[in-house]
Design an enzyme around this catalytic site. Structure first.
Site, PDB file in Angstrom:
ATOM      1  N   LYS A 177      -2.942 -13.607   5.364  1.00  0.00           N
ATOM      2  CA  LYS A 177      -3.311 -12.331   5.986  1.00  0.00           C
ATOM      3  C   LYS A 177      -4.270 -11.627   5.031  1.00  0.00           C
ATOM      4  O   LYS A 177      -3.843 -10.947   4.102  1.00  0.00           O
ATOM      5  CB  LYS A 177      -2.076 -11.458   6.231  1.00  0.00           C
ATOM      6  CG  LYS A 177      -0.932 -12.169   6.973  1.00  0.00           C
ATOM      7  CD  LYS A 177       0.321 -12.103   6.152  1.00  0.00           C
ATOM      8  CE  LYS A 177       1.525 -12.646   6.861  1.00  0.00           C
ATOM      9  NZ  LYS A 177       1.714 -14.081   6.739  1.00  0.00           N
TER      10      LYS A 177
ATOM     11  N   HIS B 108      10.579  -7.978   5.081  1.00  0.00           N
ATOM     12  CA  HIS B 108       9.625  -9.074   5.227  1.00  0.00           C
ATOM     13  C   HIS B 108       8.711  -9.181   4.002  1.00  0.00           C
ATOM     14  O   HIS B 108       7.848 -10.060   3.946  1.00  0.00           O
ATOM     15  CB  HIS B 108       8.784  -8.838   6.501  1.00  0.00           C
ATOM     16  CG  HIS B 108       7.918  -9.981   6.894  1.00  0.00           C
ATOM     17  ND1 HIS B 108       6.543  -9.971   6.712  1.00  0.00           N
ATOM     18  CD2 HIS B 108       8.210 -11.181   7.460  1.00  0.00           C
ATOM     19  CE1 HIS B 108       6.026 -11.101   7.162  1.00  0.00           C
ATOM     20  NE2 HIS B 108       7.010 -11.858   7.621  1.00  0.00           N
TER      21      HIS B 108
ATOM     22  N   ASP C 156       9.784  -8.899 -16.041  1.00  0.00           N
ATOM     23  CA  ASP C 156       9.655  -8.419 -17.431  1.00  0.00           C
ATOM     24  C   ASP C 156       8.698  -7.240 -17.615  1.00  0.00           C
ATOM     25  O   ASP C 156       8.161  -7.052 -18.722  1.00  0.00           O
ATOM     26  CB  ASP C 156       9.195  -9.564 -18.347  1.00  0.00           C
ATOM     27  CG  ASP C 156      10.236 -10.662 -18.480  1.00  0.00           C
ATOM     28  OD1 ASP C 156      11.384 -10.437 -18.059  1.00  0.00           O
ATOM     29  OD2 ASP C 156       9.884 -11.739 -18.995  1.00  0.00           O
TER      30      ASP C 156
ATOM     31  N   HIS D  47      -0.961 -19.243   7.284  1.00  0.00           N
ATOM     32  CA  HIS D  47      -0.036 -18.117   7.174  1.00  0.00           C
ATOM     33  C   HIS D  47      -0.640 -16.949   6.405  1.00  0.00           C
ATOM     34  O   HIS D  47       0.027 -15.956   6.131  1.00  0.00           O
ATOM     35  CB  HIS D  47       1.247 -18.609   6.471  1.00  0.00           C
ATOM     36  CG  HIS D  47       2.410 -17.698   6.583  1.00  0.00           C
ATOM     37  ND1 HIS D  47       3.050 -17.160   5.490  1.00  0.00           N
ATOM     38  CD2 HIS D  47       3.062 -17.217   7.667  1.00  0.00           C
ATOM     39  CE1 HIS D  47       4.045 -16.394   5.888  1.00  0.00           C
ATOM     40  NE2 HIS D  47       4.087 -16.410   7.203  1.00  0.00           N
TER      41      HIS D  47
ATOM     42  N   LYS E 164       7.211 -10.078   0.418  1.00  0.00           N
ATOM     43  CA  LYS E 164       7.249 -11.303  -0.385  1.00  0.00           C
ATOM     44  C   LYS E 164       6.726 -10.938  -1.764  1.00  0.00           C
ATOM     45  O   LYS E 164       5.525 -11.023  -2.033  1.00  0.00           O
ATOM     46  CB  LYS E 164       6.394 -12.384   0.261  1.00  0.00           C
ATOM     47  CG  LYS E 164       6.721 -12.607   1.764  1.00  0.00           C
ATOM     48  CD  LYS E 164       5.445 -12.858   2.521  1.00  0.00           C
ATOM     49  CE  LYS E 164       5.596 -12.728   4.014  1.00  0.00           C
ATOM     50  NZ  LYS E 164       6.702 -13.329   4.652  1.00  0.00           N
TER      51      LYS E 164
ATOM     52  N   ASP F 116     -17.379  -5.797   3.429  1.00  0.00           N
ATOM     53  CA  ASP F 116     -18.627  -5.638   2.661  1.00  0.00           C
ATOM     54  C   ASP F 116     -18.556  -6.274   1.280  1.00  0.00           C
ATOM     55  O   ASP F 116     -19.338  -5.920   0.389  1.00  0.00           O
ATOM     56  CB  ASP F 116     -19.004  -4.155   2.539  1.00  0.00           C
ATOM     57  CG  ASP F 116     -19.394  -3.548   3.887  1.00  0.00           C
ATOM     58  OD1 ASP F 116     -19.775  -4.322   4.787  1.00  0.00           O
ATOM     59  OD2 ASP F 116     -19.315  -2.316   4.033  1.00  0.00           O
TER      60      ASP F 116
END
Length: 485
Positions: free
Chosen positions: A228, A403, A410, A226, A405, A233
């Site tokens: 991404k 979408h 604090d 899952h 996440k 370089d």
């Protein structure tokens, strides 16, 4: 004899089914896994003849995990041993780091370092990116400037409009002599044979992660990659929730507004991303990776954004990301602001949020009003009542689908990555997050959270308790499937 068999075929099949169910149930029980998950499997096996066995075969068996990912675990250890020694941070620099924020969250740093050998990287420059259109504007420009290598690892890469822009650049750079390595999940991604052949002919090396026979029918198959991430370089890295697909880009004719968050990183943490890519690459390519100097260039970064790159999956000994999120929540003192598209958590996270809120911490949760999954939506809704009872504020995003996440705590800690707040991300899929210990970035992510609240509706506890009985029934039904979602 044949007539007797044919007239009783269903009785025979049912008998065989439940014989297999008894064997499968016994196997589930003896694994001593999470009791909720155990009960979910047994319910499916008992009350859904034949279908239950298919579900158990696809999702419940561990033999593939034990066999396949034990090999990956060994490969991971070898690669880490090969490169970690030369990439160790200077102990004096860590000791002399004058950062009160780090002192407050040192438990998180130690937890990740001990469980995953994830060193704290001090010198980084981090850009928080809102939404796909902004990410791809930066990413495409960076890809075009690549001189030595491009490493990409995506759950979803489709050859639609934005996907073809990426594929075109990858092919062009490979023809120029840039080493292009691409790993895509075989279930999440969709690329035509024509474009696959074109990439190969151009010199792009690509491999599917955990190939399956019928990817179109296995959208929830276990052990998916899952993540991404992109490394260019060894200097520039990308990490976050945005896949390569038109779905994630808010074009003028898009069906729905897609709200997401991603990171562009330069500095020491790119080396950590590189290590995780190489571990995956050796697994999917089934070839030994030769560690090249170009993978880890000496590129000094003046900015000081301390972070750790945390990864978890079936090949790790511990649920690293879940453990850090749990610890961050229970050690919070002022607030916890959490955004997730799927909220189907385990009992540890539920308890952590409730305890934090009841201790006086301002706990707020932002979820989509409309989900891209009917089952996930109602499973999520089944947790809302118990959270409201603990004085947790819950908001539903109304502008489109959120979408992102992210978690910010604090004004001192924040995380952006691929991990959803659900069983699948915590226990089954391969995930990766950036754990950031920096006031400026935490405040920036906090401001994004409150901007999103302007496009959201708060859930009123009194009204929520009066929702229709049919809604509660749907929630209870979908909750049964929560450990399998």
């Amino acid at each position: 004899m044949l007539e007797i068999l044919s007239s009783n075929i269903w009785i025979i099949l049912i008998a065989i089914n439940y014989l297999l169910v008894i064997l499968a149930a016994f196997t589930v029980l003896t694994k001593n896994i999470n009791p909720t998950k155990t009960i979910s499997y047994i319910i499916v096996l008992v009350f859904f003849p034949f279908f239950g066995l298919v579900v158990y075969y696809l999702f419940g068996q561990e033999y593939r995990k034990n066999k396949i990912f034990n090999r990956k675990h060994i490969l991971n250890r070898k690669i880490i041993a090969d490169v970690s020694e030369r990439l160790k941070p200077d102990k004096e620099e860590v000791r002399e780091l004058k950062d009160d924020l780090l002192d407050e969250k040192i438990k998180l740093v130690k937890l990740l370092h001990s469980s995953q050998n994830a060193p704290l990287r001090i010198y980084n420059d981090v850009k928080i990116i809102k939404n796909g259109e902004n990410k791809f504007k930066l990413l495409l420009a960076d890809l075009k400037k690549a001189k030595k290598h491009i490493h990409m690892e995506y759950y979803i890469l489709r050859d639609d409009k934005i996907g073809m822009q990426v594929i075109d650049i990858l092919c062009d750079k490979a023809k120029e002599g840039v080493k292009v390595r691409l790993s895509i999940d075989d279930v999440g991604s969709s690329i035509s044979r024509k474009n696959k052949n074109r990439m190969v002919e151009s010199g792009v090396e690509w491999h599917p992660f955990m190939p399956v026979l019928f990817p179109g029918f296995t959208g929830k198959m276990n052990y998916r990659n899952h993540r991404k991430i992109v490394i260019i370089d060894g200097i520039i890295g990308y990490l976050g929730g945005i896949n390569v697909s038109d779905t994630y880009v808010n074009y003028a004719d898009s069906d729905i507004f897609w709200r997401d968050t991603h990171l562009r990183i330069t500095g020491e943490s790119v080396k950590s991303l590189q290590i995780h890519f190489l571990m995956t690459w050796e697994f999917v390519s089934n070839e030994k990776v030769d560690i090249e100097e170009d993978f880890f260039p000496r590129d000094h970064c003046e900015e000081c954004v301390a972070m750790q790159i945390a990864a978890s999956g079936p090949d790790t000994d511990w649920a690293n990301i879940m453990e850090v999120i749990f610890t961050a929540i229970v050690t919070s003192e002022k607030y916890v602001y959490l955004t997730t598209p799927y909220f189907i958590p385990n009992e540890q996270i539920i308890t952590a949020l409730q305890v934090a809120s009841k201790s006086g911490v301002d706990v707020r949760l932002l979820i989509p009003k409309e989900s891209d999954s009917w089952t996930a939506k109602y499973a999520t809704n089944s947790y809302i009542e118990s959270l409201l009872e603990a004085n947790i504020k819950i908001y539903r995003y109304c502008k489109g689908f959120i979408h992102a996440k992210t978690i910010v705590i604090d004004d001192v800690f924040c995380t952006v990555g691929t991990t959803n707040m659900d069983y699948r991300s915590f226990n089954i899929n391969f995930e990766i997050n950036a754990m950031i210990y920096n006031k400026e970035k935490s405040l920036e992510l906090k401001s994004h959270f409150f901007e999103d609240l302007k496009e959201s509706e708060a859930i009123d506890q009194e009204r929520w308790l009066k929702r229709p009985r049919i809604e509660k029934l749907k929630e209870s039904y979908c909750r049964l499937w929560a450990p399998l979602l």
